[in-house]
Design an enzyme around this catalytic site. Structure first.
Site, PDB file in Angstrom:
ATOM      1  N   MET A   1      45.578  47.781  39.116  1.00 23.60           N
ATOM      2  CA  MET A   1      46.853  47.347  38.558  1.00 23.60           C
ATOM      3  C   MET A   1      48.005  47.983  39.326  1.00 23.60           C
ATOM      4  O   MET A   1      47.880  49.079  39.833  1.00 23.60           O
ATOM      5  CB  MET A   1      46.963  47.771  37.094  1.00 23.60           C
ATOM      6  CG  MET A   1      45.791  47.329  36.246  1.00 23.60           C
ATOM      7  SD  MET A   1      45.563  45.569  36.339  1.00 23.60           S
ATOM      8  CE  MET A   1      44.028  45.424  35.481  1.00 23.60           C
ATOM      9  N   SER A 271      45.949  36.898  37.467  1.00 20.58           N
ATOM     10  CA  SER A 271      46.475  37.739  38.544  1.00 20.58           C
ATOM     11  C   SER A 271      46.232  39.201  38.215  1.00 20.58           C
ATOM     12  O   SER A 271      46.068  39.576  37.048  1.00 20.58           O
ATOM     13  CB  SER A 271      47.974  37.514  38.715  1.00 20.58           C
ATOM     14  OG  SER A 271      48.694  38.115  37.636  1.00 20.58           O
ATOM     15  N   ASP A 272      46.184  40.031  39.257  1.00 17.79           N
ATOM     16  CA  ASP A 272      46.340  41.451  38.998  1.00 17.79           C
ATOM     17  C   ASP A 272      47.780  41.663  38.545  1.00 17.79           C
ATOM     18  O   ASP A 272      48.628  40.771  38.649  1.00 17.79           O
ATOM     19  CB  ASP A 272      46.018  42.260  40.260  1.00 17.79           C
ATOM     20  CG  ASP A 272      45.602  43.686  39.947  1.00 17.79           C
ATOM     21  OD1 ASP A 272      45.954  44.183  38.854  1.00 17.79           O
ATOM     22  OD2 ASP A 272      44.956  44.324  40.786  1.00 17.79           O
ATOM     23  N   TRP A 273      48.071  42.856  38.050  1.00 19.40           N
ATOM     24  CA  TRP A 273      49.361  43.109  37.417  1.00 19.40           C
ATOM     25  C   TRP A 273      50.463  43.099  38.475  1.00 19.40           C
ATOM     26  O   TRP A 273      50.487  43.915  39.378  1.00 19.40           O
ATOM     27  CB  TRP A 273      49.311  44.433  36.665  1.00 19.40           C
ATOM     28  CG  TRP A 273      48.885  44.318  35.236  1.00 19.40           C
ATOM     29  CD1 TRP A 273      49.491  44.905  34.163  1.00 19.40           C
ATOM     30  CD2 TRP A 273      47.775  43.590  34.690  1.00 19.40           C
ATOM     31  NE1 TRP A 273      48.830  44.570  32.997  1.00 19.40           N
ATOM     32  CE2 TRP A 273      47.778  43.763  33.288  1.00 19.40           C
ATOM     33  CE3 TRP A 273      46.793  42.774  35.247  1.00 19.40           C
ATOM     34  CZ2 TRP A 273      46.837  43.176  32.445  1.00 19.40           C
ATOM     35  CZ3 TRP A 273      45.846  42.183  34.406  1.00 19.40           C
ATOM     36  CH2 TRP A 273      45.884  42.385  33.035  1.00 19.40           C
TER      37      TRP A 273
END
Length: 865
Positions: A1, A271-273
């Protein structure tokens, strides 16, 4: 993240920690009783397959939403939730960071996961770990577990190798499938990540992994393919990086052609963060859910795009339907996600955590059979080093799980030995802040603060006694105005010899340190960083001028600098204890500060540790070195001086207990290296290809969150090592690393015999391979029988050998087990880029069986016709 959002989660966790513990410990039993009385218990419930009924429900719910509400479902909220639509009875669904523990919602069980899981080479344990994580998630009402990570450990300095698995796609694939099945059997969605080619952490938002399709297909994608096609994972997380110049979250080839097309993925792609960069491109190229919030995939961006035809409403519908189908497959609307059969604090979990640590710890050197130690012969033991206490359970970043009661190495050894053995402890090295505070600068320190980011303008001048403003872990808002700080001072050597220059700053700051005008340290602006150090030689009485230029990114001054005489690094107590003890255990390696998300780590050990090991070995010939970390590291300056080397990876909360049981022979070591252990970083096959191409930066323009163009400078990383990753390189060039892939010693011995392979088989058929493994030693133990395939007649370049099968066997002394493995067509195939398919070259293959990539005593030829 990404760190800003991880910080948000950490801030929330810390702010409510007391409340969280009160709720879990005091109120939870009452809530459980009330839930039971009301019939709200929710036993583990595995997902059901898609069906016409599920499809009808998903479409019926979709029909109740306005276009604006559909778009709302494409983004997260409150950092760790999907959006709710109360008007149609749709709740929000909860997520948690994972891989080694359900870490977002307070203290938890911290397991030996990631690379430690790979070191077990045990698919059955992987399933058990997945089940335990699923139960931990249900006890915290978590719907989506954000793990496992399966990226390839391409290079030893990769910052997140510790939370991924191995350097080999086959080993990763075999382990990830039962892990996912275990998590999802508990009614929790597993999320395989980071798709794809997230093999370095530096500049991860703006780095492009440039790689040919064959290399992708054979090395970097099989783990994800197995997760989808065999593990039936229901969520996938895109990575931050670009692939061949296109960000993962908007990469048509990865997301549409492969994931949702060829592999038939039916779940949610998130999505990733803060890894989304263009809302229209992302929504059109497969991204279903932008986390942690809809910065790009929002109504402001997408409604005009739908109106002008650049985005179809049917595309929006497909994204929302994927979430709804998963929701119905897991019965999320039919039961509470909280399962009262599971415990927030689980004694059963501790047994799983201990098993993982015991199976993963890898014995690399045992000269003179010093191990196992005999407790009856030990009166005094010295436990020394920065990782001896407190416990180092895992690396840093969004996977770091904070255990209720982690067992340090010091505690584990002391508990095992009991009151009749003297246990002496010393950290052995000063704390970094002590170095900064106690450096004796000559004539004071001049501190100039410039009203610019380039040391121009009229500075404010002040003086200081020490350069010691570093507060590890401190983060804050971005600075509202540029500034730069210059420290000018001098240092006088009281003794002749080597001096350590140590500097550190907070994440994203930058600095340079010059000694007599020569730059010796530099930290560029980056998402994360680790302390920097260098050694200088000084004569007695020599004075050097020191200048440190510091560029903070926040309003705070968060920089430290110090110099310490090399022989003073190791404490007098540590040397005294080592001389007194029967045996010394040195706990060295990395920790959450020096290895973690957002930055790569060094190949060399953190500052001072080489000197500590050398000093302990000089004081006591019975010195055992344990290393904590995500892979190989520098050992050349001391390895020949110590009889024992034990790699503990990151062993989780029960690591101290497991290390003690292995040191004293209660448990036979059984870990095997999931990565090659290089002698030096330049020796690595990927070294020449790891960093961005010089002069190769390009400019990328995308639509920002408000629809306005945003320009990115992209660094390109050329994967010129192609298929030659890890042992594939070493066995192909005919050289050997320090310790090979698959290697690991035990307290017993094993032999391999009776290899049986058919002389020939039809191309594309399944080929059986069988052999015997015998425990030829005096104690029970475990061995991993490894099967490698060579294709010497191939018409294309192929690695000399590739892992295509393995089995872990446990045998009593003198016992033999007959092992049978089956090789399918994929075991002999390569990706044919011109034909765009998996292809087998008929002809001669060689089957190799042994206990590491370098030691395969059994060989047999096989002809595919």
């Amino acid at each position: 993240m990404r760190y800003p959002f991880r910080v948000m989660k950490n801030f929330r966790n810390r702010s409510v920690n007391a409340i969280s513990v009160f709720v879990q410990v005091c109120l939870l039993p009452v809530l459980l009783a009330l839930a039971a009385a009301a019939g709200l218990q929710a036993a583990a419930q595995a997902p059901v397959p898609d069906s016409p009924a599920i499809e009808a429900k998903a479409h019926a719910l979709l029909s109740k939403l306005t276009l604006e509400q559909k778009i709302t479902m494409l983004g997260g909220i409150d950092s760790m939730y999907t959006n709710a639509i109360p008007s149609v009875g749709l709740p929000r669904f909860k997520m948690s960071d994972a891989s080694v523990g359900v870490r977002t919602w307070g203290p938890t069980t911290a397991y030996a996961g990631g690379v430690a899981l790979a070191a077990t080479w045990d698919p059955a344990f992987s399933r058990k770990l997945g089940e335990s994580l699923g139960k931990d998630a249900r006890a915290r009402s978590v719907n989506f577990l954000l793990g496992p990570g399966v990226n390839i450990a391409r290079a030893p300095v990769g910052g997140r190798n510790f939370e991924y698995l191995s350097e080999d796609p086959y080993l990763n694939s075999v382990l990830v499938v039962p892990y996912i099945q275990g998590v999802q059997s508990q009614g929790v969605i597993a999320t395989v990540k980071h798709y794809a080619l997230n093999n370095e952490e530096f500049n991860r938002h703006n780095a492009s992994s440039d790689v040919d399709e064959r290399t992708m297909r054979e090395i970097y994608l099989p783990s994800f393919e197995a997760a989808v096609t065999r593990g039936h994972v229901d969520a996938v997380m895109n990575s931050y990086n670009l692939i061949n110049g296109v960000h993962a979250t908007q990469n048509e080839f990865l997301n549409l052609k492969l994931l949702k097309g060829e592999w038939g993925f039916k779940g949610v792609l998130m999505s990733d963060w803060a890894a989304t960069y263009d809302g229209v491109a992302a929504v059109n190229n497969g991204l279903d859910l932008e986390m942690p919030s809809p910065r790009f995939m929002n109504a402001e961006t997408l409604l005009p795009a739908i109106k002008d035809g650049s985005v179809k409403e049917s595309t929006i519908n497909d994204h929302v339907l994927r979430l709804f189908r998963v929701m119905y497959r897991y019965h999320f609307l039919d039961r509470p996600q909280f399962d009262s059969d599971d415990s927030t604090y689980s004694v059963a979990d501790r047994a799983v955590a201990l098993q993982g640590a015991l199976e993963s710890i890898t014995l690399l050197k045992n000269e003179g059979h010093l191990l196992p130690l005999d407790p009856a012969k030990i009166k005094t033991i010295a436990v020394v080093g920065p990782n001896a206490w407190p416990a180092v359970t895992g690396g840093g970043g969004s996977s770091e799980a904070h255990a209720f009661e982690p067992v340090s190495m010091l505690t584990g050894i002391a508990n095992f030995l009991g009151p009749n053995v003297h246990v002496l402890y010393s950290r052995g090295l000063p704390d970094m802040a002590d170095v900064f505070q106690h450096t004796q600068w000559q004539g004071g320190i001049k501190m100039e603060t410039f009203p610019s980011g380039d040391f121009t303008g009229t500075p404010e001048t002040s003086s200081a006694r020490a350069i010691s403003n570093l507060r590890p872990g401190m983060r804050g808002p971005a600075a509202t105005r540029a500034r730069s700080i210059r420290y000018t001072t001098s240092f006088k050597a009281d003794e002749a010899g080597k001096y350590l220059v140590l500097a550190a700053s907070s994440r994203q700051d930058a600095f340079k340190v010059l000694i007599d005008g020569k730059q010796i340290l530099e930290q560029e602006h980056a998402e994360g960083q680790v302390p920097q150090y260098a050694t200088i030689d000084l004569n007695v009485g020599q004075t050097v001028n020191v200048v440190a230029d510091y560029l903070p990114r926040t309003p705070a001054n968060n920089f430290g600098l110090g110099i310490i005489y090399g022989p003073d690094l190791v404490s007098a107590d540590a040397k005294k204890f080592a001389a007194l003890a029967n045996v010394v255990v040195v706990a060295a390696g990395f920790d959450p500060i020096t290895e973690g998300e957002g930055h790569d780590r060094t190949f060399t050990l953190p500052w001072g540790q080489d000197q500590l090991i050398q000093a302990m070995a000089a004081a006591n010939p019975h010195t055992i070195v344990t290393l904590t970390g995500g892979g190989g590291m520098e050992t050349q300056s001391w390895l020949d001086k110590v009889p024992v080397l034990l790699h503990t990876w990151y062993p989780g909360q029960e690591g101290g207990t497991a290390i003690a049981e292995i040191l004293f022979g209660k448990h036979d070591p059984e870990g095997k290296l999931p990565v090659s252990f290089d002698r030096s970083w330049p020796d690595s096959a990927s070294y020449a290809w790891y960093y961005p191409v010089k002069g190769g930066d390009t400019t990328l323009r995308e639509k920002g969150g408000n629809g306005e163009p945003v320009t990115y400078t992209i660094q390109h990383i050329k994967y010129g090592d192609k298929l030659m990753v890890g042992y594939r390189y070493w066995t192909t060039v005919g050289k050997q690393p320090l310790f090979p892939f698959g290697f690991g010693l035990t307290y017993t011995t094993f032999s391999f015999s009776n290899l049986q392979v058919p002389a020939s088989a039809p191309t594309g058929s399944s080929v059986p391979v069988s052999f015997d493994v015998t425990n030829t030693g005096k104690v029970a133990g475990a061995e991993v029988a490894q099967l490698y395939v060579s294709d010497p007649s191939a018409k294309v370049n192929r690695p000399e050998r590739e892992l295509k099968g393995f089995e872990k066997v446990r045998l009593a002394p003198g016992a033999t087990q007959h092992v049978t493995l089956s090789l399918d067509a994929r075991a002999f195939s390569f990706w044919d880029e011109s034909a765009h398919k998996w292809t087998i070259d008929p002809g001669k293959f060689v089957i190799r069986v042994g206990d590491s990539s370098e030691n395969t005593p059994l060989t047999a030829d096989l002809t595919l016709k």
